[in-house]
Design a protein around this motif. Structure first.
Motif, PDB file in Angstrom:
ATOM      1  N   LYS A   1       0.826  -1.207   0.000  1.00 12.50           N
ATOM      2  CA  LYS A   1       0.000   0.000   0.000  1.00 12.50           C
ATOM      3  C   LYS A   1       0.861   1.258   0.000  1.00 12.50           C
ATOM      4  CE  LYS A   1      -4.469  -1.326   1.904  1.00 12.50           C
ATOM      5  NZ  LYS A   1      -5.494  -0.972   2.923  1.00 12.50           N
ATOM      6  N   ILE A   2       0.369   2.276  -0.679  1.00 18.97           N
ATOM      7  CA  ILE A   2       1.039   3.571  -0.707  1.00 18.97           C
ATOM      8  C   ILE A   2       0.026   4.673  -0.417  1.00 18.97           C
ATOM      9  CG2 ILE A   2       2.772   2.799  -2.385  1.00 18.97           C
ATOM     10  CD1 ILE A   2       1.200   4.433  -4.508  1.00 18.97           C
ATOM     11  N   ASP A   3       0.544   5.828  -0.011  1.00 14.97           N
ATOM     12  CA  ASP A   3      -0.229   7.061   0.052  1.00 14.97           C
ATOM     13  C   ASP A   3       0.305   7.945  -1.062  1.00 14.97           C
ATOM     14  OD1 ASP A   3      -1.698   6.349   2.437  1.00 14.97           O
ATOM     15  OD2 ASP A   3       0.173   6.666   3.524  1.00 14.97           O
ATOM     16  N   ALA A   4      -0.592   8.582  -1.823  1.00 16.49           N
ATOM     17  CA  ALA A   4      -0.167   9.190  -3.079  1.00 16.49           C
ATOM     18  C   ALA A   4      -0.767  10.569  -3.327  1.00 16.49           C
ATOM     19  CB  ALA A   4      -0.534   8.262  -4.237  1.00 16.49           C
ATOM     20  N   PHE A   5      -0.085  11.311  -4.205  1.00 14.44           N
ATOM     21  CA  PHE A   5      -0.546  12.617  -4.691  1.00 14.44           C
ATOM     22  C   PHE A   5      -0.001  12.805  -6.102  1.00 14.44           C
ATOM     23  CE2 PHE A   5       0.865  17.126  -5.208  1.00 14.44           C
ATOM     24  CZ  PHE A   5      -0.383  17.673  -5.464  1.00 14.44           C
ATOM     25  N   LEU A   6      -0.851  13.244  -7.023  1.00 13.49           N
ATOM     26  CA  LEU A   6      -0.427  13.525  -8.395  1.00 13.49           C
ATOM     27  C   LEU A   6      -0.182  15.026  -8.545  1.00 13.49           C
ATOM     28  CD1 LEU A   6      -2.834  11.178 -10.399  1.00 13.49           C
ATOM     29  CD2 LEU A   6      -0.335  10.970 -10.226  1.00 13.49           C
ATOM     30  N   ASP A   7       1.045  15.377  -8.882  1.00 11.71           N
ATOM     31  CA  ASP A   7       1.471  16.776  -8.980  1.00 11.71           C
ATOM     32  C   ASP A   7       1.479  17.198 -10.442  1.00 11.71           C
ATOM     33  OD1 ASP A   7       2.598  19.258  -8.790  1.00 11.71           O
ATOM     34  OD2 ASP A   7       4.618  18.525  -8.349  1.00 11.71           O
TER      35      ASP A   7
END
Length: 254
Positions: free
Chosen positions: A197-203
């Motif tokens: 599992k990851i925590d993510a953000f698209l920049d």
């Protein structure tokens, strides 16, 4: 599920297509900073299974593949290998923290901040064999998103990551993926399925391009730093810092 959120999840998972267990960094400086930042009392490596004395920093070298690497033993998903292709930077097995070799990769402020204890470095020669198991599917990781953040401010405020990984978009129109590994990987529902599992953000704005550190102020304002200049004790107390690690590839080293 909202179509917008579903599309974001699909987009993030596209970055990890054919991902096994390898993350290649771009240069030895990035690998050294990753190792130094990770091997602290609250580091991701210790929390994910990499032990060892805090006074001795291990930098394993695989002479078969010519890589320096760190092996992160995940709780339920096998192992993750972070590596850099390189010829040996030193022939000695052990060196002290004041060895001049570090000046080739770090500036004086980075050395001062990173080497606070009685650190020594060892360079053991090791070949990790876990990727050569008979059933190759056991080394494949299925990446799933735990939390998706809609702003970098939200990401840093909630997670306060020591290390923030970035997978750069292939072009200016494609966002960069910023993520951290979730420290409690999901137990697989299917036999031989490894889930990470990851925590993510698209920049979409490529804010971390050519950036090495993020500094988060007390008011949650973010400062983007290419390197660390002299920092006061007040800044260290009132601010938090994240090392930004740009991933070169997720290819195997062999």
């Amino acid at each position: 599920m909202s179509n917008n959120l579903k599309n974001l999840i699909i987009k993030v998972q596209e970055y990890f297509k054919d991902f096994t267990c390898y993350i290649e960094l771009s240069d030895f400086r990035s690998f050294l900073l990753f190792t130094l930042t990770s091997q602290t009392p609250s580091n991701i490596l210790a929390q994910m299974g990499l032990g060892g004395s805090k006074d001795v920093i291990s930098m394993p070298y695989n002479p078969i593949f010519n890589i320096y690497y760190q092996k992160i033993n995940l709780i339920a998903s096998g192992s993750l290998i972070v590596y850099i292709k390189s010829d040996p930077v030193k022939d000695e097995f052990i060196i002290e923290k004041d060895d001049p070799i570090f000046k080739n990769f770090l500036n004086a402020n980075e050395i001062s901040l990173a080497f606070r204890g009685k650190e020594r470095f060892i360079f053991p020669s090791i070949s990790d064999c876990s990727a050569f198991e008979i059933n190759s599917e056991t080394t494949k990781l299925t990446v799933k998103i735990d939390d998706y953040f809609h702003s970098l401010e939200s990401f840093l405020a909630i997670l306060e990551p020591n290390v923030l990984f970035v997978m750069d978009g292939k072009n200016e129109s494609e966002p960069d993926l910023l993520f951290t590994f979730n420290l409690m990987p999901q137990f697989p529902n299917e036999l031989n399925q490894n889930v990470l599992k990851i925590d993510a953000f698209l920049d979409n704005d490529h804010k971390t391009k050519d950036i090495t550190y993020l500094k988060r102020e007390e008011d949650y304002k973010i400062t983007y730093l290419k390197n660390i200049k002299e920092i006061s004790h007040t800044e260290l107390y009132k601010s938090s810092f994240s090392l930004v690690i740009h991933i070169k590839s997720i290819d195997k080293p062999f």
